[in-house]
Design a protein around this motif. Structure first.
Motif, PDB file in Angstrom:
ATOM      1  N   ILE A   1      14.311   3.182  10.818  1.00 65.12           N
ATOM      2  CA  ILE A   1      13.232   3.308  10.363  1.00 65.12           C
ATOM      3  C   ILE A   1      12.021   2.523  11.561  1.00 65.12           C
ATOM      4  CG2 ILE A   1      13.418   3.185   7.963  1.00 65.12           C
ATOM      5  CD1 ILE A   1      12.941   0.088   7.973  1.00 65.12           C
ATOM      6  N   SER A   2      10.797   3.180  11.410  1.00 65.44           N
ATOM      7  CA  SER A   2       9.981   2.412  12.472  1.00 65.44           C
ATOM      8  C   SER A   2       8.718   2.432  11.893  1.00 65.44           C
ATOM      9  CB  SER A   2       9.791   3.119  13.806  1.00 65.44           C
ATOM     10  OG  SER A   2       8.761   2.545  14.606  1.00 65.44           O
ATOM     11  N   GLY A   3       7.746   1.115  11.697  1.00 65.83           N
ATOM     12  CA  GLY A   3       6.733   1.321  11.005  1.00 65.83           C
ATOM     13  C   GLY A   3       5.882  -0.261  10.937  1.00 65.83           C
ATOM     14  N   PRO A   4       4.773   0.022  10.447  1.00 67.23           N
ATOM     15  CA  PRO A   4       4.035  -1.374  10.208  1.00 67.23           C
ATOM     16  C   PRO A   4       4.593  -2.261   9.092  1.00 67.23           C
ATOM     17  CG  PRO A   4       2.687   0.558   9.428  1.00 67.23           C
ATOM     18  CD  PRO A   4       3.817   0.986   9.929  1.00 67.23           C
TER      19      PRO A   4
ATOM     20  N   LYS B   1       1.020  -1.229   0.016  1.00 69.44           N
ATOM     21  CA  LYS B   1      -0.063  -0.136  -0.074  1.00 69.44           C
ATOM     22  C   LYS B   1       0.923   1.331   0.005  1.00 69.44           C
ATOM     23  CE  LYS B   1      -3.868  -0.052   0.058  1.00 69.44           C
ATOM     24  NZ  LYS B   1      -4.938  -0.276  -0.903  1.00 69.44           N
ATOM     25  N   ASN B   2       2.033   1.265   0.591  1.00 70.41           N
ATOM     26  CA  ASN B   2       3.074   2.472   0.693  1.00 70.41           C
ATOM     27  C   ASN B   2       3.356   2.584  -0.952  1.00 70.41           C
ATOM     28  OD1 ASN B   2       2.689   2.541   3.425  1.00 70.41           O
ATOM     29  ND2 ASN B   2       4.739   1.438   3.698  1.00 70.41           N
ATOM     30  N   VAL B   3       3.672   1.516  -1.510  1.00 70.87           N
ATOM     31  CA  VAL B   3       4.187   1.835  -2.919  1.00 70.87           C
ATOM     32  C   VAL B   3       3.159   2.335  -3.831  1.00 70.87           C
ATOM     33  CG1 VAL B   3       5.282   0.758  -4.825  1.00 70.87           C
ATOM     34  CG2 VAL B   3       6.251   0.089  -2.778  1.00 70.87           C
TER      35      VAL B   3
ATOM     36  N   VAL C   1      17.095   9.732  -2.468  1.00 74.64           N
ATOM     37  CA  VAL C   1      16.531   8.698  -2.269  1.00 74.64           C
ATOM     38  C   VAL C   1      15.019   9.046  -2.014  1.00 74.64           C
ATOM     39  CG1 VAL C   1      18.062   6.654  -1.957  1.00 74.64           C
ATOM     40  CG2 VAL C   1      17.140   7.845  -0.117  1.00 74.64           C
ATOM     41  N   GLY C   2      14.650  10.403  -1.548  1.00 72.09           N
ATOM     42  CA  GLY C   2      13.495  10.749  -1.337  1.00 72.09           C
ATOM     43  C   GLY C   2      12.795  10.887  -0.022  1.00 72.09           C
ATOM     44  N   LEU C   3      11.543  11.232  -0.089  1.00 65.80           N
ATOM     45  CA  LEU C   3      10.994  11.600   1.333  1.00 65.80           C
ATOM     46  C   LEU C   3      10.615  10.294   1.941  1.00 65.80           C
ATOM     47  CD1 LEU C   3       8.579  14.427  -0.227  1.00 65.80           C
ATOM     48  CD2 LEU C   3      10.781  14.804   0.909  1.00 65.80           C
ATOM     49  N   ALA C   4      10.401  10.358   3.309  1.00 64.66           N
ATOM     50  CA  ALA C   4       9.789   9.069   3.922  1.00 64.66           C
ATOM     51  C   ALA C   4       8.604   8.738   3.126  1.00 64.66           C
ATOM     52  CB  ALA C   4       9.663   9.414   5.362  1.00 64.66           C
ATOM     53  N   ALA C   5       8.435   7.400   2.846  1.00 63.16           N
ATOM     54  CA  ALA C   5       7.164   7.044   1.976  1.00 63.16           C
ATOM     55  C   ALA C   5       6.915   5.693   2.753  1.00 63.16           C
ATOM     56  CB  ALA C   5       7.615   6.996   0.658  1.00 63.16           C
ATOM     57  N   GLY C   6       6.363   5.860   3.792  1.00 61.85           N
ATOM     58  CA  GLY C   6       5.513   4.767   4.593  1.00 61.85           C
ATOM     59  C   GLY C   6       6.077   4.760   6.175  1.00 61.85           C
ATOM     60  N   PRO C   7       6.971   4.184   6.373  1.00 61.46           N
ATOM     61  CA  PRO C   7       7.675   4.135   7.661  1.00 61.46           C
ATOM     62  C   PRO C   7       8.045   5.520   8.131  1.00 61.46           C
ATOM     63  CG  PRO C   7       9.323   3.372   6.360  1.00 61.46           C
ATOM     64  CD  PRO C   7       8.145   3.522   5.214  1.00 61.46           C
TER      65      PRO C   7
END
Length: 507
Positions: free
Chosen positions: A354-357, A184-186, A327-333
């Motif tokens: 990183i931290s996240g689901p 879903k993040n991608v 490499v961009g902005l945080a995109a999910g975690p």
């Protein structure tokens, strides 16, 4: 909200195309759901329950994609590189505690021999039409299981090993919820819709292809055409035939595509590509710029790794901007910077955490690695990526290198990525990788391996002089090797660690 792989594909219209391949008819979402039911029946009949681990050893293509997606809804998947030797298969099969293995019908290669060592259940995949369709046939006399339990969000969907360039490969279990969250993040990062079509050229035993190409496409109700692997000679023919809106690849693949772009201008002009995605290693800024100019589409560089179920950061597409070299902005975690040796968050340059689901709950059976790579701070559990980097004032992350790859030249720390970026600007250089060369007095010296563009000429001295005009003296490669091809890993990534030894420079 999608919490399992089943959730990702449950709601999409049944007649919409899901899985295809060059020269093959399309499987729709109803077909994919029916295939899942038949796979579940076959696995249970072979004695495979939802918590059992199934190794998948198949060539790249639509059946590999559907085998992953369907088996992962019924059990735990463990895709393995079909190019392994028997002892390598034996190591991985034993290490991940596989109960069964899926191979092509009539396959009698090293994976089968390794499976026989451990008495694994063998299921032969018999391909059918349309693309991705197959039946599973158990070999021998299996003992069925009565279990009808389906995997839940907290169950393991996918097991992969780290690359193990400097140590024994670590087991990375990814939960159903990890895979669903990353897909879903991608999907969100690329604004994928059911109108999109991905041309997959990535190997499907690797997290990049499994999540970014396959799972993210299915999460959005889009379609994926699965090529049999990357082939620069066939790539533009596949573009013409399958009419994708995007593809994702590693930098070496993008560079090979660029090398053939001039002779395929007509195909490029007709293509409806709305974005090109790059991940798995850093894309040199000049390559990003040239790709965007050549295809007339944004090049979206993303940052991912196995422990994050792939994506962590991503350059935004329009109306956002893509920053070459970032490499961009945080995109999910959540993505932050931590002290490289102490367990706390900092500002400035440090280790990316990183931290996240989407983040793995931890390495399996490896408490020492978990203690080293995970820590608690600000009420959250953080994973150390092993990458050094920093954020700019707009929140874009730039990597300065793998901490293990930073070159220490007599106390001077050199980012090989910085040197790569400079060398990539040389008009004669098509590919390059900067690496550490052992030195008896300094400890390490800077070296670079380069591949010249077709028809281009350059000497080692010319390349070193070019670098010397743009870099401090201590960063200039003392040795430049001009090669026909740079050794790569199984996924096409250039590997710095151990390259000096591979090139015979350590004797």
């Amino acid at each position: 909200m999608a919490d399992t792989i089943s959730d990702l594909i449950f709601a999409h219209p049944g007649s919409a195309p899901a899985i295809g391949a060059p020269g093959r008819d399309w499987m729709d979402y109803d077909g994919l759901r029916r295939l899942t039911d038949s796979v579940r029946t076959a696995l249970r009949a072979a004695g495979i329950a939802s918590s059992d681990r199934v190794a998948i050893v198949l060539p790249n293509g639509p059946e590999m994609a559907t085998a992953f997606v369907t088996i992962a809804q019924c059990a735990t998947t463990a895709p393995l590189n079909p190019a392994y030797r028997e002892d390598e298969f034996a190591f991985y099969l034993e290490d991940l505690k596989a109960k069964a293995i899926v191979v092509e019908a009539r396959y009698d290669g090293p994976a089968r021999a390794a499976a026989d060592r451990f008495g694994l259940a063998v299921l032969e995949l018999i391909a059918d039409e349309p693309a991705g369709a197959f039946t599973l046939s158990p070999v021998g006399d299996p003992s069925p299981t009565s279990s009808e339990t389906m995997p839940g969000p907290g169950d393991v969907a996918l097991i992969l090993h780290t690359s193990g360039t400097t140590s024994r490969p670590k087991i990375v279990p990814l939960l159903q919820s990890n895979v669903a969250a990353s897909a879903k993040n991608v999907e969100a990062s690329l604004d994928l819709t059911s109108e999109d079509r991905c041309l997959n050229v990535m190997p499907l035993f690797h997290i990049h292809g499994l999540i970014a190409a396959v799972s993210a496409s299915l999460a959005s109700g889009a379609s994926i055409s699965c090529a049999p692997g990357f082939d620069a000679l066939k790539f533009f023919g596949w573009i013409e035939e399958t009419d994708p809106t995007w593809y994702t690849a590693v930098p070496t693949m993008h560079q090979a595509i660029l090398a053939r772009a001039a002779r395929n201008k007509e195909t490029i002009e007709k293509a409806r590509l709305r974005l090109l995605r790059s991940s798995s290693s850093s894309l040199p800024g000049p390559v990003m710029t040239k790709l965007s100019e050549t295809f007339g589409a944004p090049v979206v560089e993303a940052y991912g790794m196995t422990e994050a179920a792939h994506q962590m950061c991503c350059n935004p597409i329009a109306p956002g901007k893509q920053k070459p070299g970032a490499v961009g902005l945080a995109a999910g975690p959540e993505v932050r910077i931590a002290h490289e040796t102490e367990n706390h968050l900092i500002e400035g340059v440090g280790e990316v955490v990183i931290s996240g689901p989407n983040v793995t709950p931890g390495y399996e059976g490896n408490p020492d690695a978990n203690a080293k790579n995970f820590f608690e701070a600000d009420g959250k559990r953080w994973f150390r990526t092993g990458d050094q980097g920093a954020f700019d004032d707009e929140g874009y992350l730039t990597l300065t290198g793998r901490l293990k790859e930073i070159i220490n030249r007599g106390g001077e720390k050199i980012s090989p990525l910085e040197v790569d970026g400079v060398l990539s600007d040389h008009p004669a250089i098509a590919q390059c990788v900067t690496f550490a060369l052992p030195h008896d007095k300094l400890g390490e010296e800077v070296a670079a391996a380069v591949v010249l563009a077709d028809g281009a000429e350059a000497t080692e001295r010319e390349i070193r002089d070019f670098a010397a005009e743009r870099l401090a003296a201590f960063k200039v490669p003392r040795k430049v090797l001009i090669l026909d091809e740079i050794p790569k890993g199984a996924t096409g990534k250039l590997q710095r660690i151990g390259l000096a030894e591979k090139l015979g420079l350590t004797a």
